[in-house]
Motif scaffolding. Sequence first.
Motif, mmCIF file in Angstrom:
data_model
loop_
_atom_site.group_PDB
_atom_site.id
_atom_site.type_symbol
_atom_site.label_atom_id
_atom_site.label_comp_id
_atom_site.label_asym_id
_atom_site.label_seq_id
_atom_site.Cartn_x
_atom_site.Cartn_y
_atom_site.Cartn_z
ATOM 1 N N PRO A 112 0.774 -1.171 -0.085
ATOM 2 C CA PRO A 112 -0.040 0.088 -0.064
ATOM 3 C C PRO A 112 0.954 1.239 0.032
ATOM 4 O O PRO A 112 1.989 1.269 0.620
ATOM 5 C CB PRO A 112 -0.711 -0.043 1.287
ATOM 6 C CG PRO A 112 -0.183 -1.128 1.979
ATOM 7 C CD PRO A 112 0.593 -1.877 1.171
ATOM 8 N N LYS A 113 0.157 2.476 -0.544
ATOM 9 C CA LYS A 113 0.766 3.665 -0.447
ATOM 10 C C LYS A 113 0.196 4.456 0.581
ATOM 11 O O LYS A 113 -1.074 4.400 0.987
ATOM 12 C CB LYS A 113 0.663 4.348 -1.794
ATOM 13 C CG LYS A 113 1.525 3.610 -3.044
ATOM 14 C CD LYS A 113 1.352 4.447 -4.280
ATOM 15 C CE LYS A 113 2.108 3.740 -5.369
ATOM 16 N NZ LYS A 113 1.941 4.508 -6.686
ATOM 17 N N TYR A 114 0.957 5.249 1.312
ATOM 18 C CA TYR A 114 0.415 6.301 2.225
ATOM 19 C C TYR A 114 0.472 7.857 2.002
ATOM 20 O O TYR A 114 1.874 8.210 1.569
ATOM 21 C CB TYR A 114 0.887 5.857 3.678
ATOM 22 C CG TYR A 114 0.599 4.435 4.022
ATOM 23 C CD1 TYR A 114 -0.491 4.274 4.816
ATOM 24 C CD2 TYR A 114 1.420 3.450 3.604
ATOM 25 C CE1 TYR A 114 -0.855 2.858 4.886
ATOM 26 C CE2 TYR A 114 1.033 2.267 3.952
ATOM 27 C CZ TYR A 114 0.014 1.879 4.788
ATOM 28 O OH TYR A 114 -0.409 0.474 5.141
#
Length: 63
Positions: free
Chosen positions: A2-4
């Motif tokens: 995932p990207k944040y």
Amino acid sequence: MPKYRVYGVVTATKHIGTFEAATKEEAEQMAWESDEAYVSVCHHCSGEVDGAEIDEMVVEEEE
């Protein structure tokens, strides 16, 4: 994976004014109602800062 997105909360102070009042609460209310209860940022900073606003007032008694 995932990207944040991560945001930094920027804190600063601005002198709103000096108010003669019976209590700290009254002085704070006067400050919120004053013409100085705003924040402005320069053109350059406006590209980096989003939603600049006064979040709280800090009231100190003068001696």
